[in-house]
Design an enzyme around this catalytic site. Sequence first.
Site, mmCIF file in Angstrom:
data_model
loop_
_atom_site.group_PDB
_atom_site.id
_atom_site.type_symbol
_atom_site.label_atom_id
_atom_site.label_comp_id
_atom_site.label_asym_id
_atom_site.label_seq_id
_atom_site.Cartn_x
_atom_site.Cartn_y
_atom_site.Cartn_z
ATOM 1 N N SER A 45 -39.871 -45.330 68.106
ATOM 2 C CA SER A 45 -39.368 -46.561 68.708
ATOM 3 C C SER A 45 -40.256 -46.909 69.893
ATOM 4 C CB SER A 45 -37.923 -46.383 69.173
ATOM 5 O OG SER A 45 -37.416 -47.594 69.708
ATOM 6 N N GLU A 46 -40.623 -48.197 69.998
ATOM 7 C CA GLU A 46 -41.635 -48.557 70.993
ATOM 8 C C GLU A 46 -41.174 -48.416 72.437
ATOM 9 O OE1 GLU A 46 -40.376 -52.685 69.260
ATOM 10 O OE2 GLU A 46 -40.606 -50.633 68.543
ATOM 11 N N ASN A 47 -39.874 -48.185 72.665
ATOM 12 C CA ASN A 47 -39.433 -47.915 74.033
ATOM 13 C C ASN A 47 -39.730 -46.478 74.460
ATOM 14 O OD1 ASN A 47 -37.332 -47.248 72.132
ATOM 15 N ND2 ASN A 47 -35.998 -46.838 73.857
#
Length: 218
Positions: A45-47
Site C-alpha cells: 500500500s502506497e502509504n
Amino acid sequence: MLTKEDIAKRIAKEVKDRYYVNLGIGIPTLVANFVPDGIDVEFQSENGVLGMGPFPFEGEEDADIINAGKQTITTLPGASFFDSAFSFGMIRSKKVDLTILGAMEVAENGDIANWKIPGKMVKGMGGAMDLVASAENIIVAMMHVNRAGESKILKRCTLPLTGVGCVKKVVTELAVLEVTTKGFKLLERAPGVTVEQIIAATEAELIIEGEIPEMVIA
C-alpha cells in the site's frame, strides 16, 4: 452478474506466486481476502505497508494499521512499515509486479479515468498517478455500467485521465476484457450472462473470437 466480491475473486486468480501487488481503493482491496491457497504474495500500500493481509474481523480492528484508503487492515508475519518516499520509490522503480485499480472509465486503448468527476470536490489524484505511470501490469476492477445504466467501457474516456494506454485487463460484473492493440477483446463472461448482453452494455467495439467461456469464480 457478479458481485463486487466475485469480481475480486476472479482477479485474485491473476495473482501469481511471489508477486508484489498494489491494491487500489474500492473493489481491489477485497482481492487480499481471496488469494488462492499455496500462493505467496506481498500486498503493498502506497502509504507505507508491505505484507497486508485480509480485512480484520469486527472488533479486531487496529486504528493505527490502515491502507491508502484509510481502511483498517491486518498484516501478515514479516510485514514491514516505511515512509511514503520509500513506498513510492518501490513503485517508480517498478518493484511492484501487479497493480489492481478501480476506475470510473476505461478506453479501448487502455486509458483510465479514476480520480475526478468535473464539478465534484476531490482530494487529488493521489498515488494512482505514480502507479499508472510506472506499473507494467494493471488490472482494473470496476462495474461495467454506471448508475444511469451507461457504459463505462468506452472508445474514448470522457472524464479527466489518470493514465494513458496503461491498462492491460478489465474485470467487471459482466465480463473479463483484455486491452489489445485493436481494442477490447472479450475473454470471459459472467455466469448466466450472454455475449449479447455484454455487447449491449459496452460502448466500445468488442473483439469476439469463437465461443466465450464463463468465468470460474470458486
